[in-house]
Design a protein around this motif. Sequence first.
Motif, PDB file in Angstrom:
ATOM      1  N   GLY A   1      -7.343   3.602   9.412  1.00 15.88           N
ATOM      2  CA  GLY A   1      -6.254   2.665   9.175  1.00 15.88           C
ATOM      3  C   GLY A   1      -6.381   1.937   7.847  1.00 15.88           C
ATOM      4  O   GLY A   1      -5.580   1.062   7.527  1.00 15.88           O
TER       5      GLY A   1
ATOM      6  N   THR B   1      -6.024   1.131   3.969  1.00 16.85           N
ATOM      7  CA  THR B   1      -4.918   1.400   3.055  1.00 16.85           C
ATOM      8  C   THR B   1      -5.372   1.293   1.618  1.00 16.85           C
ATOM      9  O   THR B   1      -6.402   0.682   1.312  1.00 16.85           O
ATOM     10  N   TRP B   2      -4.560   1.863   0.725  1.00 10.30           N
ATOM     11  CA  TRP B   2      -4.828   1.819  -0.702  1.00 10.30           C
ATOM     12  C   TRP B   2      -3.499   1.760  -1.423  1.00 10.30           C
ATOM     13  O   TRP B   2      -2.551   2.468  -1.070  1.00 10.30           O
ATOM     14  N   THR B   3      -3.408   0.924  -2.446  1.00 13.13           N
ATOM     15  CA  THR B   3      -2.164   0.753  -3.183  1.00 13.13           C
ATOM     16  C   THR B   3      -1.943   1.823  -4.238  1.00 13.13           C
ATOM     17  O   THR B   3      -0.852   1.938  -4.781  1.00 13.13           O
TER      18      THR B   3
ATOM     19  N   ILE C   1       2.338   6.731   2.854  1.00 15.24           N
ATOM     20  CA  ILE C   1       2.966   5.930   3.920  1.00 15.24           C
ATOM     21  C   ILE C   1       4.454   6.145   3.866  1.00 15.24           C
ATOM     22  O   ILE C   1       5.082   6.109   2.866  1.00 15.24           O
TER      23      ILE C   1
ATOM     24  N   PRO D   1       0.828  -1.212   0.000  1.00 17.95           N
ATOM     25  CA  PRO D   1       0.000   0.000   0.000  1.00 17.95           C
ATOM     26  C   PRO D   1       0.862   1.260   0.000  1.00 17.95           C
ATOM     27  O   PRO D   1       1.948   1.285   0.563  1.00 17.95           O
ATOM     28  N   LYS D   2       0.362   2.293  -0.659  1.00 23.05           N
ATOM     29  CA  LYS D   2       1.058   3.575  -0.726  1.00 23.05           C
ATOM     30  C   LYS D   2       0.406   4.623   0.173  1.00 23.05           C
ATOM     31  O   LYS D   2       1.049   5.586   0.554  1.00 23.05           O
ATOM     32  N   TYR D   3      -0.872   4.430   0.450  1.00 20.82           N
ATOM     33  CA  TYR D   3      -1.622   5.434   1.207  1.00 20.82           C
ATOM     34  C   TYR D   3      -2.356   4.774   2.366  1.00 20.82           C
ATOM     35  O   TYR D   3      -2.816   3.656   2.271  1.00 20.82           O
ATOM     36  N   ARG D   4      -2.475   5.516   3.483  1.00 25.80           N
ATOM     37  CA  ARG D   4      -3.192   5.015   4.662  1.00 25.80           C
ATOM     38  C   ARG D   4      -4.083   6.140   5.192  1.00 25.80           C
ATOM     39  O   ARG D   4      -3.666   7.291   5.314  1.00 25.80           O
ATOM     40  N   ASP D   5      -5.313   5.764   5.559  1.00 23.41           N
ATOM     41  CA  ASP D   5      -6.247   6.697   6.181  1.00 23.41           C
ATOM     42  C   ASP D   5      -5.948   6.710   7.674  1.00 23.41           C
ATOM     43  O   ASP D   5      -6.108   5.687   8.342  1.00 23.41           O
TER      44      ASP D   5
ATOM     45  N   ARG E   1      -3.110  13.641  -1.897  1.00 25.52           N
ATOM     46  CA  ARG E   1      -2.643  12.303  -1.545  1.00 25.52           C
ATOM     47  C   ARG E   1      -1.354  12.316  -0.746  1.00 25.52           C
ATOM     48  O   ARG E   1      -1.048  11.348  -0.052  1.00 25.52           O
TER      49      ARG E   1
ATOM     50  N   PHE F   1      -1.583  11.454   2.861  1.00 30.57           N
ATOM     51  CA  PHE F   1      -1.940  10.084   3.192  1.00 30.57           C
ATOM     52  C   PHE F   1      -0.814   9.092   2.866  1.00 30.57           C
ATOM     53  O   PHE F   1      -0.946   7.909   3.131  1.00 30.57           O
TER      54      PHE F   1
END
Length: 94
Positions: free
Chosen positions: A71, A73-75, A94, A63-67, A89, A92
Amino acid sequence: MSAYKSLLQQKAELEAKIAEARKTELAHAVKQARELVAQFGLTADDVFGGKKAATGPRGTVPPKYRDPATGATWTGRGKTPKWIADKDRASFAI
């Protein structure tokens, strides 16, 4: 005989000639191909190409991003989640 019937008869004769010419040329082409295969010792894979290697399942992408709130995540691939849509972005990442 009407012109229409005459033309249909000519069409049938031409189609028969076309079929015969195709049959003759096809036999000649097959003969040439067999001669070349025998001359060079070719295999079916040489002539038609081998089977392509099956691609296996792709690995997972980190994943590249985290809320920070949930918690989640999104790739960065696929549909953008609602929690990051229309936002910067970079905050968010990581």
